[in-house]
Design a protein around this motif. Structure first.
Motif, PDB file in Angstrom:
ATOM      1  N   GLN A 141       0.766  -1.191   0.147  1.00  0.00           N
ATOM      2  CA  GLN A 141       0.006   0.103  -0.037  1.00  0.00           C
ATOM      3  C   GLN A 141       0.818   1.185   0.025  1.00  0.00           C
ATOM      4  N   ALA A 142       2.040   1.235   0.688  1.00  0.00           N
ATOM      5  CA  ALA A 142       2.785   2.293   0.580  1.00  0.00           C
ATOM      6  C   ALA A 142       3.340   2.674  -0.476  1.00  0.00           C
ATOM      7  N   GLY A 143       3.860   1.449  -1.257  1.00  0.00           N
ATOM      8  CA  GLY A 143       4.325   1.671  -2.539  1.00  0.00           C
ATOM      9  C   GLY A 143       3.306   2.163  -3.833  1.00  0.00           C
ATOM     10  N   ILE A 144       2.278   1.778  -3.581  1.00  0.00           N
ATOM     11  CA  ILE A 144       1.133   2.362  -4.333  1.00  0.00           C
ATOM     12  C   ILE A 144       0.945   3.684  -4.078  1.00  0.00           C
ATOM     13  N   GLN A 145       0.800   4.208  -2.722  1.00  0.00           N
ATOM     14  CA  GLN A 145       0.763   5.670  -2.601  1.00  0.00           C
ATOM     15  C   GLN A 145       1.776   6.496  -3.106  1.00  0.00           C
ATOM     16  N   LYS A 146       3.105   6.034  -3.283  1.00  0.00           N
ATOM     17  CA  LYS A 146       4.214   6.804  -3.833  1.00  0.00           C
ATOM     18  C   LYS A 146       3.885   6.745  -5.271  1.00  0.00           C
ATOM     19  N   VAL A 147       3.812   5.717  -5.940  1.00  0.00           N
ATOM     20  CA  VAL A 147       3.182   5.775  -7.350  1.00  0.00           C
ATOM     21  C   VAL A 147       2.301   6.766  -7.605  1.00  0.00           C
ATOM     22  N   LEU A 148       1.263   6.697  -6.763  1.00  0.00           N
ATOM     23  CA  LEU A 148      -0.023   7.737  -6.985  1.00  0.00           C
ATOM     24  C   LEU A 148       0.355   9.088  -7.021  1.00  0.00           C
ATOM     25  N   LYS A 149       1.375   9.408  -5.890  1.00  0.00           N
ATOM     26  CA  LYS A 149       1.896  10.837  -5.854  1.00  0.00           C
ATOM     27  C   LYS A 149       2.977  11.085  -6.774  1.00  0.00           C
ATOM     28  N   GLY A 150       3.460  10.199  -7.229  1.00  0.00           N
ATOM     29  CA  GLY A 150       4.545  10.515  -8.511  1.00  0.00           C
ATOM     30  C   GLY A 150       5.790  10.379  -7.961  1.00  0.00           C
ATOM     31  N   GLU A 151       5.858   9.834  -6.473  1.00  0.00           N
ATOM     32  CA  GLU A 151       7.253   9.617  -5.992  1.00  0.00           C
ATOM     33  C   GLU A 151       8.036   8.460  -6.521  1.00  0.00           C
ATOM     34  N   LYS A 152       9.031   8.420  -6.401  1.00  0.00           N
ATOM     35  CA  LYS A 152       9.933   7.139  -6.757  1.00  0.00           C
ATOM     36  C   LYS A 152      10.310   6.100  -5.545  1.00  0.00           C
ATOM     37  N   ASN A 153      10.182   5.079  -5.791  1.00  0.00           N
ATOM     38  CA  ASN A 153      10.858   3.855  -4.904  1.00  0.00           C
ATOM     39  C   ASN A 153      12.152   3.766  -4.898  1.00  0.00           C
TER      40      ASN A 153
END
Length: 154
Positions: A141-153
């Motif tokens: 879920q944290a990864g998905i939230q980053k993607v949705l916010k345009g952040e990079k993992n």
């Protein structure tokens, strides 16, 4: 060359390509030690929360699977879609030259290793699906939230 999954052969290649063709490994670079297969990703099946009789649905799904004969069934399927024995041997990785990179498609969410580990535990019967999913749902879920916010993992 076409980098795709074996499931695409029937719809995209079989009976459509007029030239001779076969299934070969993707070329490896000069520094690579093994061939890699990143298309073969781990599968995940979920039942949405709140579905009535979810345990019955899981039982029906399990009854429809043939886990004990997976390799044999997979080879039989390949014999129907691939043009020759060499292609079948390559697709089955009979010579062990290909390193399977499971979960590669989930890697962008930062859960690749966790997903592969949990799937392995399901298969071995070490954890129930609900326990395994509970172990990775937070990072996923944290990864998905980053993607949705345009952040990079990282």
């Amino acid at each position: 060359m076409y980098p795709g999954g074996l499931w695409e052969v029937e719809g995209r290649i079989l009976d459509k390509l007029k030239d001779d063709w076969g299934y070969v490994y993707m070329p490896k670079g000069p520094k690579a030690k093994t061939y890699l297969d990143t298309v073969n990703s781990t599968e995940s099946f979920v039942i949405p929360k709140g579905v009535k009789d979810a345990d019955i649905i899981v039982k029906i799904w399990e009854e429809l699977q043939d886990f004990d004969n997976w390799q044999e069934n997979h080879r039989l399927w390949l014999e129907n879609i691939l043009p020759d024995e060499a292609s079948i041997a390559n697709a089955m990785n009979d010579n062990g030259q290909v390193e399977r990179v499971y979960g590669a498609r989930a890697g962008g969410l930062g859960v690749k290793e966790a997903l592969g580990s949990v799937t392995e535990k399901f298969v071995k019967g070490e954890v129930t699906p609900s326990t395994g999913v509970a172990q990775i749902i937070g990072p996923a879920q944290a990864g998905i939230q980053k993607v949705l916010k345009g952040e990079k993992n990282k």
